[in-house]
Design a protein around this motif. Structure first.
Motif, PDB file in Angstrom:
ATOM      1  N   GLN A  88       0.801   5.008   3.066  1.00  0.00           N
ATOM      2  CA  GLN A  88       1.347   6.227   2.775  1.00  0.00           C
ATOM      3  C   GLN A  88       0.137   7.570   2.085  1.00  0.00           C
ATOM      4  O   GLN A  88       0.025   8.633   2.658  1.00  0.00           O
ATOM      5  CB  GLN A  88       2.245   5.924   1.669  1.00  0.00           C
ATOM      6  CG  GLN A  88       3.039   7.463   0.872  1.00  0.00           C
ATOM      7  CD  GLN A  88       3.959   7.622   2.274  1.00  0.00           C
ATOM      8  OE1 GLN A  88       4.773   7.088   2.694  1.00  0.00           O
ATOM      9  NE2 GLN A  88       3.396   9.463   2.359  1.00  0.00           N
ATOM     10  N   THR A  89      -0.419   6.583   1.597  1.00  0.00           N
ATOM     11  CA  THR A  89      -1.661   7.437   1.220  1.00  0.00           C
ATOM     12  C   THR A  89      -3.007   7.807   2.418  1.00  0.00           C
ATOM     13  O   THR A  89      -3.001   9.165   2.451  1.00  0.00           O
ATOM     14  CB  THR A  89      -2.488   6.899   0.227  1.00  0.00           C
ATOM     15  OG1 THR A  89      -1.837   6.490  -1.154  1.00  0.00           O
ATOM     16  CG2 THR A  89      -3.937   7.249  -0.693  1.00  0.00           C
ATOM     17  N   MET A  90      -2.791   6.969   3.331  1.00  0.00           N
ATOM     18  CA  MET A  90      -3.524   7.584   4.359  1.00  0.00           C
ATOM     19  C   MET A  90      -3.055   8.223   5.245  1.00  0.00           C
ATOM     20  O   MET A  90      -3.527   8.734   5.786  1.00  0.00           O
ATOM     21  CB  MET A  90      -4.119   6.026   4.986  1.00  0.00           C
ATOM     22  CG  MET A  90      -4.912   4.818   4.516  1.00  0.00           C
ATOM     23  SD  MET A  90      -5.407   3.122   5.868  1.00  0.00           S
ATOM     24  CE  MET A  90      -5.663   2.345   4.928  1.00  0.00           C
ATOM     25  N   ALA A  91      -1.849   8.083   5.540  1.00  0.00           N
ATOM     26  CA  ALA A  91      -0.375   9.196   6.189  1.00  0.00           C
ATOM     27  C   ALA A  91      -1.462  11.035   5.732  1.00  0.00           C
ATOM     28  O   ALA A  91      -1.354  11.652   6.532  1.00  0.00           O
ATOM     29  CB  ALA A  91       0.642   9.064   6.652  1.00  0.00           C
ATOM     30  N   GLU A 118      -1.288   9.342  12.538  1.00  0.00           N
ATOM     31  CA  GLU A 118      -0.545   8.330  13.134  1.00  0.00           C
ATOM     32  C   GLU A 118      -0.721   7.583  12.023  1.00  0.00           C
ATOM     33  O   GLU A 118      -2.385   7.256  11.509  1.00  0.00           O
ATOM     34  CB  GLU A 118      -0.136   7.432  13.522  1.00  0.00           C
ATOM     35  CG  GLU A 118       0.189   9.705  14.730  1.00  0.00           C
ATOM     36  CD  GLU A 118       0.877   8.968  16.163  1.00  0.00           C
ATOM     37  OE1 GLU A 118       1.605   7.890  16.390  1.00  0.00           O
ATOM     38  OE2 GLU A 118      -0.087   9.324  17.230  1.00  0.00           O
ATOM     39  N   VAL A 119      -0.105   6.016  11.353  1.00  0.00           N
ATOM     40  CA  VAL A 119      -0.404   5.101  10.894  1.00  0.00           C
ATOM     41  C   VAL A 119       0.143   3.933  11.305  1.00  0.00           C
ATOM     42  O   VAL A 119       1.434   4.464  11.263  1.00  0.00           O
ATOM     43  CB  VAL A 119      -0.583   5.358   9.042  1.00  0.00           C
ATOM     44  CG1 VAL A 119      -0.900   3.857   8.084  1.00  0.00           C
ATOM     45  CG2 VAL A 119      -1.515   6.202   8.308  1.00  0.00           C
ATOM     46  N   PHE A 120       0.023   2.834  11.424  1.00  0.00           N
ATOM     47  CA  PHE A 120       1.420   2.380  11.536  1.00  0.00           C
ATOM     48  C   PHE A 120       0.683   1.080  10.923  1.00  0.00           C
ATOM     49  O   PHE A 120      -0.082   0.194  10.451  1.00  0.00           O
ATOM     50  CB  PHE A 120       1.055   1.516  13.283  1.00  0.00           C
ATOM     51  CG  PHE A 120       1.037   2.706  14.184  1.00  0.00           C
ATOM     52  CD1 PHE A 120       1.913   3.644  14.982  1.00  0.00           C
ATOM     53  CD2 PHE A 120      -0.212   3.405  14.583  1.00  0.00           C
ATOM     54  CE1 PHE A 120       2.533   3.600  15.613  1.00  0.00           C
ATOM     55  CE2 PHE A 120      -0.076   4.342  15.318  1.00  0.00           C
ATOM     56  CZ  PHE A 120       1.389   4.946  16.258  1.00  0.00           C
ATOM     57  N   ALA A 145       0.897  -6.166  12.836  1.00  0.00           N
ATOM     58  CA  ALA A 145       0.409  -7.527  12.998  1.00  0.00           C
ATOM     59  C   ALA A 145      -0.321  -7.899  13.665  1.00  0.00           C
ATOM     60  O   ALA A 145      -1.529  -7.709  14.447  1.00  0.00           O
ATOM     61  CB  ALA A 145       1.738  -8.358  13.791  1.00  0.00           C
ATOM     62  N   GLY A 146      -1.284  -9.540  12.881  1.00  0.00           N
ATOM     63  CA  GLY A 146      -2.326 -10.195  13.487  1.00  0.00           C
ATOM     64  C   GLY A 146      -3.488 -10.080  12.742  1.00  0.00           C
ATOM     65  O   GLY A 146      -3.109 -10.486  11.335  1.00  0.00           O
ATOM     66  N   GLN A 147      -4.567  -9.910  12.700  1.00  0.00           N
ATOM     67  CA  GLN A 147      -5.355  -9.783  11.958  1.00  0.00           C
ATOM     68  C   GLN A 147      -6.382  -8.800  10.823  1.00  0.00           C
ATOM     69  O   GLN A 147      -6.677  -9.154   9.713  1.00  0.00           O
ATOM     70  CB  GLN A 147      -6.955 -10.270  12.222  1.00  0.00           C
ATOM     71  CG  GLN A 147      -7.387  -9.077  13.214  1.00  0.00           C
ATOM     72  CD  GLN A 147      -8.712  -9.901  13.728  1.00  0.00           C
ATOM     73  OE1 GLN A 147      -9.961 -10.793  13.405  1.00  0.00           O
ATOM     74  NE2 GLN A 147      -9.031  -9.056  14.586  1.00  0.00           N
ATOM     75  N   TYR A 148      -4.887  -7.731  11.018  1.00  0.00           N
ATOM     76  CA  TYR A 148      -5.313  -6.496  10.962  1.00  0.00           C
ATOM     77  C   TYR A 148      -3.934  -5.771   9.963  1.00  0.00           C
ATOM     78  O   TYR A 148      -2.455  -6.794  10.782  1.00  0.00           O
ATOM     79  CB  TYR A 148      -5.785  -5.458  11.054  1.00  0.00           C
ATOM     80  CG  TYR A 148      -6.972  -5.878  11.749  1.00  0.00           C
ATOM     81  CD1 TYR A 148      -7.864  -5.126  10.978  1.00  0.00           C
ATOM     82  CD2 TYR A 148      -7.320  -5.826  12.765  1.00  0.00           C
ATOM     83  CE1 TYR A 148      -9.271  -5.468  11.998  1.00  0.00           C
ATOM     84  CE2 TYR A 148      -8.331  -6.074  13.573  1.00  0.00           C
ATOM     85  CZ  TYR A 148     -10.032  -6.116  13.097  1.00  0.00           C
ATOM     86  OH  TYR A 148     -11.270  -6.470  12.719  1.00  0.00           O
ATOM     87  N   GLU A 149      -3.880  -5.297   9.267  1.00  0.00           N
ATOM     88  CA  GLU A 149      -2.436  -4.813   8.424  1.00  0.00           C
ATOM     89  C   GLU A 149      -1.592  -3.804   8.365  1.00  0.00           C
ATOM     90  O   GLU A 149      -0.871  -3.311   8.459  1.00  0.00           O
ATOM     91  CB  GLU A 149      -2.649  -5.023   6.829  1.00  0.00           C
ATOM     92  CG  GLU A 149      -2.478  -6.481   6.266  1.00  0.00           C
ATOM     93  CD  GLU A 149      -3.746  -7.282   6.635  1.00  0.00           C
ATOM     94  OE1 GLU A 149      -3.601  -8.067   6.665  1.00  0.00           O
ATOM     95  OE2 GLU A 149      -4.516  -7.087   6.435  1.00  0.00           O
ATOM     96  N   LEU A 150      -3.192  -2.689   9.308  1.00  0.00           N
ATOM     97  CA  LEU A 150      -3.146  -1.239   9.031  1.00  0.00           C
ATOM     98  C   LEU A 150      -3.923  -1.036  10.470  1.00  0.00           C
ATOM     99  O   LEU A 150      -4.641  -0.851  10.247  1.00  0.00           O
ATOM    100  CB  LEU A 150      -2.444  -0.488   7.849  1.00  0.00           C
ATOM    101  CG  LEU A 150      -2.032  -0.394   6.994  1.00  0.00           C
ATOM    102  CD1 LEU A 150      -2.272   0.048   5.550  1.00  0.00           C
ATOM    103  CD2 LEU A 150      -0.367  -0.245   7.402  1.00  0.00           C
ATOM    104  N   ASP A 151      -3.464   0.002  11.144  1.00  0.00           N
ATOM    105  CA  ASP A 151      -3.565   0.711  12.079  1.00  0.00           C
ATOM    106  C   ASP A 151      -3.427   1.810  12.294  1.00  0.00           C
ATOM    107  O   ASP A 151      -2.355   2.832  12.285  1.00  0.00           O
ATOM    108  CB  ASP A 151      -2.991   0.625  13.758  1.00  0.00           C
ATOM    109  CG  ASP A 151      -3.951   0.956  15.053  1.00  0.00           C
ATOM    110  OD1 ASP A 151      -4.529   1.893  14.841  1.00  0.00           O
ATOM    111  OD2 ASP A 151      -3.102   0.545  16.282  1.00  0.00           O
ATOM    112  N   GLU A 152      -5.314   2.792  12.081  1.00  0.00           N
ATOM    113  CA  GLU A 152      -4.488   4.501  11.908  1.00  0.00           C
ATOM    114  C   GLU A 152      -5.506   5.233  13.076  1.00  0.00           C
ATOM    115  O   GLU A 152      -6.439   4.472  13.618  1.00  0.00           O
ATOM    116  CB  GLU A 152      -4.967   5.138  10.707  1.00  0.00           C
ATOM    117  CG  GLU A 152      -6.301   4.726  10.488  1.00  0.00           C
ATOM    118  CD  GLU A 152      -6.857   4.969   8.829  1.00  0.00           C
ATOM    119  OE1 GLU A 152      -6.468   5.462   8.319  1.00  0.00           O
ATOM    120  OE2 GLU A 152      -7.587   5.888   9.455  1.00  0.00           O
TER     121      GLU A 152
END
Length: 75
Positions: free
Chosen positions: A20-23, A30-32, A35-42
């Motif tokens: 939410q803060t990043m968005a 965009e922020v997503f 799944a995988g070694q990262y939690e978020l993708d922006e």
């Protein structure tokens, strides 16, 4: 226009608040949650490389709960 994908490693219990803060950061389009070694993708879209450094280094990387990141700049 400079576009970058920023992959975020974060404390699991902080992911919803971080997303939410990043968005809300200027330049973040965009922020997503992923799944995988990262939690978020922006996706970050700014005018110049200096703006990218400001968004990532001065704002995003200082957010509590982030444990690491990787930035991929699109050409």
């Amino acid at each position: 226009m400079v576009t970058a994908v920023v992959l975020i490693k974060a404390e699991t219990d902080k992911v919803p608040e971080l997303a939410q803060t990043m968005a809300e950061l200027e330049g973040v389009s965009e922020v997503f949650s992923v799944a995988g070694q990262y939690e978020l993708d922006e996706l970050v879209r700014v005018r110049e490389n200096e703006d990218l450094a400001r968004v990532i280094s001065e704002k995003m990387r200082k957010l509590p709960g982030i444990t690491g990141s990787e930035t991929l700049i699109s050409f």
